[in-house]
Design a protein around this motif. Structure first.
Motif, PDB file in Angstrom:
ATOM      1  N   ALA A 185       0.807  -1.218   0.000  1.00  0.00           N
ATOM      2  CA  ALA A 185       0.000   0.000   0.000  1.00  0.00           C
ATOM      3  C   ALA A 185       0.838   1.266   0.000  1.00  0.00           C
ATOM      4  O   ALA A 185       0.348   2.343  -0.361  1.00  0.00           O
ATOM      5  N   GLY A 186       2.099   1.186   0.393  1.00  0.00           N
ATOM      6  CA  GLY A 186       2.935   2.369   0.469  1.00  0.00           C
ATOM      7  C   GLY A 186       3.852   2.567  -0.725  1.00  0.00           C
ATOM      8  O   GLY A 186       4.787   3.373  -0.662  1.00  0.00           O
ATOM      9  N   ILE A 187       3.586   1.867  -1.825  1.00  0.00           N
ATOM     10  CA  ILE A 187       4.473   1.923  -3.000  1.00  0.00           C
ATOM     11  C   ILE A 187       3.856   2.801  -4.082  1.00  0.00           C
ATOM     12  O   ILE A 187       2.654   2.706  -4.366  1.00  0.00           O
ATOM     13  N   SER A 188       4.679   3.652  -4.683  1.00  0.00           N
ATOM     14  CA  SER A 188       4.217   4.557  -5.737  1.00  0.00           C
ATOM     15  C   SER A 188       5.096   4.407  -6.973  1.00  0.00           C
ATOM     16  O   SER A 188       6.216   3.880  -6.913  1.00  0.00           O
ATOM     17  N   PHE A 189       4.591   4.876  -8.110  1.00  0.00           N
ATOM     18  CA  PHE A 189       5.253   4.745  -9.405  1.00  0.00           C
ATOM     19  C   PHE A 189       5.698   6.130  -9.846  1.00  0.00           C
ATOM     20  O   PHE A 189       4.882   7.031 -10.017  1.00  0.00           O
ATOM     21  N   LEU A 190       7.012   6.302 -10.037  1.00  0.00           N
ATOM     22  CA  LEU A 190       7.575   7.626 -10.261  1.00  0.00           C
ATOM     23  C   LEU A 190       8.468   7.619 -11.502  1.00  0.00           C
ATOM     24  O   LEU A 190       9.096   6.605 -11.826  1.00  0.00           O
ATOM     25  N   LEU A 191       8.546   8.763 -12.172  1.00  0.00           N
ATOM     26  CA  LEU A 191       9.425   8.953 -13.322  1.00  0.00           C
ATOM     27  C   LEU A 191      10.579   9.858 -12.905  1.00  0.00           C
ATOM     28  O   LEU A 191      10.363  10.870 -12.229  1.00  0.00           O
ATOM     29  N   LEU A 192      11.800   9.513 -13.303  1.00  0.00           N
ATOM     30  CA  LEU A 192      12.983  10.200 -12.788  1.00  0.00           C
ATOM     31  C   LEU A 192      13.942  10.539 -13.917  1.00  0.00           C
ATOM     32  O   LEU A 192      14.195   9.722 -14.808  1.00  0.00           O
ATOM     33  N   ASP A 193      14.501  11.743 -13.858  1.00  0.00           N
ATOM     34  CA  ASP A 193      15.548  12.170 -14.766  1.00  0.00           C
ATOM     35  C   ASP A 193      16.874  11.593 -14.276  1.00  0.00           C
ATOM     36  O   ASP A 193      17.283  11.838 -13.135  1.00  0.00           O
ATOM     37  N   MET A 194      17.556  10.836 -15.136  1.00  0.00           N
ATOM     38  CA  MET A 194      18.832  10.225 -14.743  1.00  0.00           C
ATOM     39  C   MET A 194      19.986  11.217 -14.801  1.00  0.00           C
ATOM     40  O   MET A 194      21.022  11.004 -14.166  1.00  0.00           O
ATOM     41  N   ASP A 195      19.837  12.279 -15.599  1.00  0.00           N
ATOM     42  CA  ASP A 195      20.923  13.235 -15.788  1.00  0.00           C
ATOM     43  C   ASP A 195      20.827  14.357 -14.761  1.00  0.00           C
ATOM     44  O   ASP A 195      20.463  15.496 -15.070  1.00  0.00           O
ATOM     45  N   GLN A 196      21.146  14.032 -13.513  1.00  0.00           N
ATOM     46  CA  GLN A 196      21.088  15.021 -12.449  1.00  0.00           C
ATOM     47  C   GLN A 196      22.040  14.601 -11.338  1.00  0.00           C
ATOM     48  O   GLN A 196      22.410  13.429 -11.203  1.00  0.00           O
ATOM     49  N   PRO A 197      22.449  15.562 -10.508  1.00  0.00           N
ATOM     50  CA  PRO A 197      23.257  15.199  -9.338  1.00  0.00           C
ATOM     51  C   PRO A 197      22.463  14.263  -8.428  1.00  0.00           C
ATOM     52  O   PRO A 197      21.239  14.353  -8.330  1.00  0.00           O
ATOM     53  N   GLY A 198      23.164  13.368  -7.786  1.00  0.00           N
ATOM     54  CA  GLY A 198      22.504  12.427  -6.892  1.00  0.00           C
ATOM     55  C   GLY A 198      22.174  11.098  -7.530  1.00  0.00           C
ATOM     56  O   GLY A 198      21.683  10.190  -6.858  1.00  0.00           O
ATOM     57  N   VAL A 199      22.433  10.965  -8.835  1.00  0.00           N
ATOM     58  CA  VAL A 199      22.210   9.694  -9.542  1.00  0.00           C
ATOM     59  C   VAL A 199      23.555   9.185 -10.032  1.00  0.00           C
ATOM     60  O   VAL A 199      24.254   9.866 -10.788  1.00  0.00           O
ATOM     61  N   SER A 200      23.943   7.992  -9.598  1.00  0.00           N
ATOM     62  CA  SER A 200      25.186   7.384 -10.071  1.00  0.00           C
ATOM     63  C   SER A 200      24.932   5.943 -10.475  1.00  0.00           C
ATOM     64  O   SER A 200      24.091   5.260  -9.874  1.00  0.00           O
ATOM     65  N   VAL A 201      25.650   5.508 -11.482  1.00  0.00           N
ATOM     66  CA  VAL A 201      25.449   4.179 -12.073  1.00  0.00           C
ATOM     67  C   VAL A 201      26.748   3.386 -11.967  1.00  0.00           C
ATOM     68  O   VAL A 201      27.801   3.839 -12.411  1.00  0.00           O
ATOM     69  N   ARG A 202      26.659   2.196 -11.373  1.00  0.00           N
ATOM     70  CA  ARG A 202      27.818   1.323 -11.234  1.00  0.00           C
ATOM     71  C   ARG A 202      27.584   0.062 -12.074  1.00  0.00           C
ATOM     72  O   ARG A 202      26.584  -0.635 -11.883  1.00  0.00           O
ATOM     73  N   PRO A 203      28.488  -0.248 -13.010  1.00  0.00           N
ATOM     74  CA  PRO A 203      28.271  -1.413 -13.884  1.00  0.00           C
ATOM     75  C   PRO A 203      28.374  -2.733 -13.130  1.00  0.00           C
ATOM     76  O   PRO A 203      29.143  -2.865 -12.172  1.00  0.00           O
ATOM     77  N   ILE A 204      27.609  -3.704 -13.592  1.00  0.00           N
ATOM     78  CA  ILE A 204      27.704  -5.086 -13.119  1.00  0.00           C
ATOM     79  C   ILE A 204      27.999  -5.953 -14.339  1.00  0.00           C
ATOM     80  O   ILE A 204      27.219  -5.966 -15.293  1.00  0.00           O
ATOM     81  N   ARG A 205      29.118  -6.643 -14.311  1.00  0.00           N
ATOM     82  CA  ARG A 205      29.479  -7.528 -15.415  1.00  0.00           C
ATOM     83  C   ARG A 205      28.817  -8.884 -15.226  1.00  0.00           C
ATOM     84  O   ARG A 205      28.877  -9.470 -14.140  1.00  0.00           O
ATOM     85  N   THR A 206      28.209  -9.389 -16.272  1.00  0.00           N
ATOM     86  CA  THR A 206      27.530 -10.682 -16.190  1.00  0.00           C
ATOM     87  C   THR A 206      28.526 -11.822 -16.341  1.00  0.00           C
ATOM     88  O   THR A 206      29.714 -11.617 -16.635  1.00  0.00           O
ATOM     89  N   LEU A 207      28.034 -13.047 -16.166  1.00  0.00           N
ATOM     90  CA  LEU A 207      28.877 -14.230 -16.361  1.00  0.00           C
ATOM     91  C   LEU A 207      29.513 -14.250 -17.738  1.00  0.00           C
ATOM     92  O   LEU A 207      30.639 -14.727 -17.915  1.00  0.00           O
ATOM     93  N   ALA A 208      28.791 -13.727 -18.725  1.00  0.00           N
ATOM     94  CA  ALA A 208      29.306 -13.736 -20.096  1.00  0.00           C
ATOM     95  C   ALA A 208      30.293 -12.607 -20.354  1.00  0.00           C
ATOM     96  O   ALA A 208      30.907 -12.557 -21.419  1.00  0.00           O
ATOM     97  N   GLY A 209      30.444 -11.699 -19.398  1.00  0.00           N
ATOM     98  CA  GLY A 209      31.340 -10.568 -19.588  1.00  0.00           C
ATOM     99  C   GLY A 209      30.677  -9.356 -20.190  1.00  0.00           C
ATOM    100  O   GLY A 209      31.349  -8.381 -20.554  1.00  0.00           O
ATOM    101  N   ASP A 210      29.363  -9.371 -20.301  1.00  0.00           N
ATOM    102  CA  ASP A 210      28.636  -8.246 -20.885  1.00  0.00           C
ATOM    103  C   ASP A 210      28.309  -7.198 -19.834  1.00  0.00           C
ATOM    104  O   ASP A 210      28.044  -7.523 -18.671  1.00  0.00           O
ATOM    105  N   HIS A 211      28.291  -5.951 -20.260  1.00  0.00           N
ATOM    106  CA  HIS A 211      27.802  -4.871 -19.412  1.00  0.00           C
ATOM    107  C   HIS A 211      26.386  -4.549 -19.859  1.00  0.00           C
ATOM    108  O   HIS A 211      26.150  -3.698 -20.699  1.00  0.00           O
ATOM    109  N   GLU A 212      25.439  -5.271 -19.289  1.00  0.00           N
ATOM    110  CA  GLU A 212      24.024  -5.078 -19.615  1.00  0.00           C
ATOM    111  C   GLU A 212      23.266  -4.500 -18.427  1.00  0.00           C
ATOM    112  O   GLU A 212      22.334  -3.716 -18.603  1.00  0.00           O
ATOM    113  N   VAL A 213      23.680  -4.886 -17.214  1.00  0.00           N
ATOM    114  CA  VAL A 213      22.949  -4.458 -16.020  1.00  0.00           C
ATOM    115  C   VAL A 213      23.857  -3.631 -15.109  1.00  0.00           C
ATOM    116  O   VAL A 213      25.077  -3.619 -15.259  1.00  0.00           O
TER     117      VAL A 213
END
Length: 402
Positions: A185-213
């Motif tokens: 009941a406390g969950i909401s659906f939000l849209l977010l701009d990724m190009d802003q301060p406070g958002v950082s992305v760290r890659p995770i390499r898969t078993l196959a060596g791909d950067h997908e996630v």
């Protein structure tokens, strides 16, 4: 259920085939064949999207009033099947098939007018922020918070397994806006701009060596209150709608059938180790036939879901059945491909992409080079979008009534 095409549907199929023959570039088709990942890379995907957009076919699943071509459910299926059989890449699913239906179903008029054209133009590239380090299959336990701060929400938390976050400029995500009552009941659906301060992305390499996630960290990131979809607390219902589309909104069987055809063709030139061809080996023929039968059975289920949609009903819980079957078929077909090439199918180059002028030189063939990477990547099929165990529980409760 009549599965024969009407004369009008046959004519439409021929129109789609003709378009694909003339407009699907060889380098895009080769790129799709050389991609081990579930999601096509943007350099190929966005180019193919633009070709379809110029034709007016990109938003083929959308209602006509929001930019779709006004196709019937049967036409949409025919289009997907012909694209799969032609070797076309998958479309950019996160924007076109996941967030877009949410926006035109639950969004405000302002949200629709702003975001839907940008999805079609490719101006916005979306990623999905659902799973968290402590909330995967138990998504209701998510803890990423969004607190109202004037005209904005202030978002703090972390999302994980975020596909193509490294490319995305927008994210749709589930956030916790309340703590009273049931967790959902406390969950909401939000849209977010990724190009802003406070958002950082760290890659995770898969078993196959791909950067997908990736893992995405949100530290006081801001989202305008106008980018809340629905009301606070509507997120769980919206997420269920979205996941039904993710699990049953597309047809998996044609692509699986295409891959089996490619494997069967390659087997005609592969030795069986006894002086003959692998395609003549009885055990090989049995494995191939079994997978074909399972794929055809899946197509029948997908056509039944198509009939539901054609009658104006939602895909329903049967979409979990297609997700469960398709995921395991995907893994078994990719294992068959590895076995097809023997030692040559075990190569796992670190370089990416495995297509184009800068691709590493294959030891045997491009198809053999991608086999192991695709097999390892497809281990995720029985996890993402809801694990096999989650799908089995949904089927038991809502389909079988157990």
């Amino acid at each position: 259920m009549d599965i024969d095409l009407s004369p009008a549907e046959s004519a439409f199929r021929d129109e789609v085939r003709s378009f694909l023959e003339k407009n699907l570039p060889a380098h895009i088709k080769a790129g799709a064949a050389g991609s081990p990942t579930v999601f096509v890379e943007p350099d190929i995907g966005q180019e193919w999207n633009a070709i379809l957009a110029r034709k007016g076919w990109l938003a083929y699943q959308w209602p006509e009033e929001y930019g779709g071509p006004g196709w019937s459910a049967a036409q949409r299926y025919i289009f997907e099947k012909e694209c799969a059989l032609a070797g076309a890449p998958n479309l950019t699913v996160l924007g076109l098939k996941l967030v877009a239906p949410v926006l035109y179903t639950f969004g405000t008029q302002e949200q629709r007018q702003h975001y839907l054209p940008r999805i079609l133009s490719g101006e916005d590239y979306w990623c999905q922020g659902f799973s968290e380090p402590g909330a995967g299959s138990d998504l209701a336990s998510l803890s990423c918070r969004a607190e109202r701060d004037g005209d904005d929400y202030r978002v703090t938390g972390s999302k994980i397994w975020t596909t193509h976050a490294q490319y995305a400029n927008r994210m749709f995500l589930l956030v916790r806006t309340g703590t009273q009552g049931r967790k959902q009941a406390g969950i909401s659906f939000l849209l977010l701009d990724m190009d802003q301060p406070g958002v950082s992305v760290r890659p995770i390499r898969t078993l196959a060596g791909d950067h997908e996630v990736n893992q995405v960290f949100l530290e006081d990131a801001r989202a305008p209150a106008g980018d809340l979809v629905g009301k606070e607390g509507d997120g769980w219902a919206i997420a269920k709608f979205l996941l039904e589309n993710e699990r049953g909104g597309s047809c998996h069987a044609p692509k699986l059938s295409y891959d089996l055809d490619q494997i069967a063709h390659q087997a005609q030139s592969q030795p069986d180790g006894r002086g003959g061809q692998l395609s003549q080996d009885r055990d090989w023929q049995r494995r191939l036939a079994e997978l074909r039968l399972r794929t055809e059975a899946l197509e029948m289920i997908e056509l039944k879901i198509l009939a539901r949609i054609n009658d104006g009903r939602s895909p329903g819980p049967q979409s979990s059945l297609t997700k469960l079957i398709a995921s395991n078929l995907r893994q078994d077909i990719d294992l068959l491909a590895v076995d097809l090439y023997g030692p040559a199918g075990l190569q796992l180059p670190e370089a990416r992409p495995l297509y184009g002028d800068n691709a590493p030189v294959p030891l045997c063939s491009p198809a053999a080079q991608v086999a192991s990477a695709r097999y390892l990547n497809s281990r995720a099929w029985t996890i993402f979008g809801g694990t096999d165990e989650v799908q089995a529980s949904i089927i038991a409760k809502t389909v079988l009534g157990l």
